[in-house]
Design a protein around this motif. Structure first.
Motif, short mmCIF file in Angstrom:
data_model
loop_
_atom_site.label_atom_id
_atom_site.label_comp_id
_atom_site.label_asym_id
_atom_site.label_seq_id
_atom_site.Cartn_x
_atom_site.Cartn_y
_atom_site.Cartn_z
N MET A 1 8.75 41.74 -8.41
CA MET A 1 7.81 42.59 -7.69
C MET A 1 6.50 42.68 -8.47
SD MET A 1 8.23 46.58 -6.49
CE MET A 1 9.57 46.17 -5.38
N SER A 2 5.41 42.56 -7.79
CA SER A 2 4.11 42.61 -8.46
C SER A 2 3.85 44.00 -9.00
CB SER A 2 2.99 42.23 -7.48
OG SER A 2 1.74 42.46 -8.06
N THR A 3 3.21 44.07 -10.17
CA THR A 3 2.84 45.36 -10.75
C THR A 3 1.34 45.57 -10.76
OG1 THR A 3 2.83 44.41 -12.97
CG2 THR A 3 4.88 45.41 -12.22
N ASP A 4 0.62 44.71 -10.04
CA ASP A 4 -0.83 44.80 -10.07
C ASP A 4 -1.40 44.95 -8.67
OD1 ASP A 4 -1.14 44.40 -12.87
OD2 ASP A 4 -0.65 42.29 -12.55
N PHE A 5 -2.62 45.54 -8.61
CA PHE A 5 -3.35 45.58 -7.36
C PHE A 5 -3.85 44.18 -7.03
CE2 PHE A 5 -4.07 49.88 -9.14
CZ PHE A 5 -3.52 50.62 -8.10
N PRO A 6 -4.02 43.87 -5.73
CA PRO A 6 -4.68 42.60 -5.40
C PRO A 6 -6.14 42.65 -5.82
CG PRO A 6 -4.38 43.95 -3.44
CD PRO A 6 -3.65 44.65 -4.54
N PHE A 7 -6.62 41.56 -6.39
CA PHE A 7 -8.01 41.51 -6.81
C PHE A 7 -8.47 40.07 -6.90
CE2 PHE A 7 -5.36 41.87 -10.63
CZ PHE A 7 -5.69 40.72 -11.31
N ASP A 8 -9.78 39.90 -6.94
CA ASP A 8 -10.37 38.58 -7.14
C ASP A 8 -10.73 38.43 -8.61
OD1 ASP A 8 -10.24 38.01 -4.42
OD2 ASP A 8 -12.16 39.01 -4.04
N VAL A 9 -10.33 37.33 -9.20
CA VAL A 9 -10.67 37.04 -10.59
C VAL A 9 -11.97 36.25 -10.62
CG1 VAL A 9 -9.94 35.87 -12.71
CG2 VAL A 9 -8.25 37.03 -11.29
N ILE A 10 -12.90 36.68 -11.46
CA ILE A 10 -14.19 36.01 -11.55
C ILE A 10 -14.48 35.63 -13.00
CG2 ILE A 10 -15.18 37.12 -9.51
CD1 ILE A 10 -16.57 39.12 -11.35
N THR A 11 -15.34 34.67 -13.17
CA THR A 11 -15.70 34.21 -14.51
C THR A 11 -16.56 35.26 -15.21
OG1 THR A 11 -17.74 33.15 -13.75
CG2 THR A 11 -15.70 31.82 -13.71
N ALA A 12 -16.69 35.08 -16.53
CA ALA A 12 -17.54 35.97 -17.30
C ALA A 12 -18.98 35.90 -16.81
CB ALA A 12 -17.47 35.60 -18.78
N GLU A 13 -19.43 34.70 -16.46
CA GLU A 13 -20.80 34.54 -15.97
C GLU A 13 -21.02 35.27 -14.66
OE1 GLU A 13 -18.81 32.12 -17.00
OE2 GLU A 13 -19.80 31.48 -18.86
N GLU A 14 -20.06 35.19 -13.75
CA GLU A 14 -20.19 35.88 -12.46
C GLU A 14 -20.10 37.39 -12.65
OE1 GLU A 14 -20.49 36.71 -8.34
OE2 GLU A 14 -21.19 35.12 -9.68
N TYR A 15 -19.26 37.81 -13.55
CA TYR A 15 -19.14 39.24 -13.87
C TYR A 15 -20.50 39.78 -14.33
CZ TYR A 15 -16.86 43.43 -15.87
OH TYR A 15 -16.47 44.72 -16.17
N GLU A 16 -21.15 39.06 -15.24
CA GLU A 16 -22.45 39.49 -15.74
C GLU A 16 -23.51 39.43 -14.65
OE1 GLU A 16 -23.10 40.85 -18.64
OE2 GLU A 16 -20.98 40.68 -19.17
N ARG A 17 -23.46 38.40 -13.79
CA ARG A 17 -24.44 38.31 -12.70
C ARG A 17 -24.31 39.48 -11.74
NH1 ARG A 17 -25.31 37.09 -7.59
NH2 ARG A 17 -23.06 37.01 -7.16
N GLN A 18 -23.07 39.83 -11.39
CA GLN A 18 -22.86 40.96 -10.50
C GLN A 18 -23.45 42.24 -11.10
OE1 GLN A 18 -21.04 41.52 -7.53
NE2 GLN A 18 -20.36 39.43 -7.13
N GLN A 19 -23.20 42.45 -12.39
CA GLN A 19 -23.71 43.65 -13.04
C GLN A 19 -25.24 43.66 -13.07
OE1 GLN A 19 -21.47 43.61 -16.83
NE2 GLN A 19 -20.46 45.47 -16.09
N ARG A 20 -25.83 42.51 -13.37
CA ARG A 20 -27.28 42.44 -13.50
C ARG A 20 -27.97 42.60 -12.15
NH1 ARG A 20 -27.30 37.81 -15.03
NH2 ARG A 20 -28.14 36.66 -13.25
N VAL A 21 -27.55 41.83 -11.16
CA VAL A 21 -28.24 41.81 -9.87
C VAL A 21 -27.90 43.04 -9.04
CG1 VAL A 21 -28.53 40.56 -7.70
CG2 VAL A 21 -28.39 39.31 -9.87
N HIS A 22 -26.61 43.26 -8.80
CA HIS A 22 -26.22 44.35 -7.92
C HIS A 22 -26.27 45.70 -8.62
CE1 HIS A 22 -25.33 41.77 -4.55
NE2 HIS A 22 -24.74 40.93 -5.40
N GLY A 23 -26.04 45.70 -9.92
CA GLY A 23 -26.24 46.95 -10.66
C GLY A 23 -27.69 47.37 -10.63
N GLY A 24 -28.60 46.41 -10.74
CA GLY A 24 -30.02 46.73 -10.66
C GLY A 24 -30.43 47.24 -9.29
N LEU A 25 -29.87 46.64 -8.24
CA LEU A 25 -30.16 47.11 -6.89
C LEU A 25 -29.66 48.53 -6.70
CD1 LEU A 25 -31.07 46.69 -3.96
CD2 LEU A 25 -28.85 45.61 -3.51
N THR A 26 -28.47 48.81 -7.19
CA THR A 26 -27.91 50.16 -7.06
C THR A 26 -28.76 51.18 -7.81
OG1 THR A 26 -25.68 49.27 -6.81
CG2 THR A 26 -25.86 51.58 -7.44
N ASP A 27 -29.24 50.83 -8.99
CA ASP A 27 -30.12 51.74 -9.73
C ASP A 27 -31.40 52.03 -8.94
OD1 ASP A 27 -28.42 52.00 -11.90
OD2 ASP A 27 -29.38 50.40 -13.06
#
Length: 211
Positions: A1-27
């Motif tokens: 039985m799975s012990t984790d939530f379903p999620f999408d795994v992303i690369t370190a580069e995509e993780y940083e891009r999301q934070q930079r672009v969409h974090g900036g938009l949210t701010d």
């Protein structure tokens, strides 16, 4: 039985891009919310601003996802939630809270609760204090949201009003008993704690290995 939530795994580069672009938009949207509350422009300027905001909204809606996502860093497993109202990367109503984890298990955040979070004049709304502490306790109980745990109970004690402005929040795990994790936390300003909280967090049945 799975012990984790379903999620999408992303690369370190995509993780940083999301934070930079969409974090900036949210701010930027957070700044717009604050400006909208404080503005005292004339009617014509307000109507012009309304049209401009509607145009930007239409542009953002030109390409939309039908579901929100919780992403995870492929290397560290750290989550990147989009819609969470406490820490959602794309949710401008979420306080600008960056949570830091210490080796001993304690976590903390220092951030600003400004006018959009006001309840009584000059003070943070009590529900916002509860939101922050519920999330922070859950964060420390779940090892940075890497384990599935849900709030069972949370108790808050308001020691005094929390002034709008810079605040600090802390949380730590008191103990664990089977599927239950007990956590405590505090929120306050430069003069000391204003709210204290204790919570019980439960590992759901589907994540325990047995029904």
């Amino acid at each position: 039985m799975s012990t984790d939530f379903p999620f999408d795994v992303i690369t370190a580069e995509e993780y940083e891009r999301q934070q930079r672009v969409h974090g900036g938009l949210t701010d930027a949207i957070r700044e717009l919310i604050d400006a909208g509350i404080r503005t005292d422009v004339d009617d014509a300027t307000a109507l012009e601003a309304k049209a401009a905001v509607e145009a930007v909204t239409a542009r953002l809606r030109s390409a939309q996802r039908t579901t929100t996502s919780t992403l995870r860093h492929a290397g560290t497993g750290l989550p990147l939630a989009w819609a969470n109202p406490a820490v959602g990367l794309r949710n401008a109503i979420a306080p600008p809270m960056v949570i830091h984890h210490e080796d001993g298990g304690r976590c903390w955040a220092e951030f600003d609760l400004g006018l959009p979070y006001e309840g009584p004049p000059g003070l943070v709304h009590g529900g916002i204090c509860a939101l922050v502490l519920d999330h922070l306790l859950g964060e420390v109980a779940s090892d940075g949201l890497t384990k599935p745990l849900f709030t069972c109970t949370i108790t808050l004690r308001y020691l005094r009003g929390t002034p709008l402005g810079p605040v600090r929040a802390e949380a730590f795990v008191e103990r664990s008993e089977g599927v239950k994790t007990f956590a405590r936390g505090f929120l306050g300003d430069a003069d000391g704690w204003t709210v204290e909280a204790s919570g019980v967090f439960i590992r759901p049945a589907w994540a325990r290995g047995t029904e």
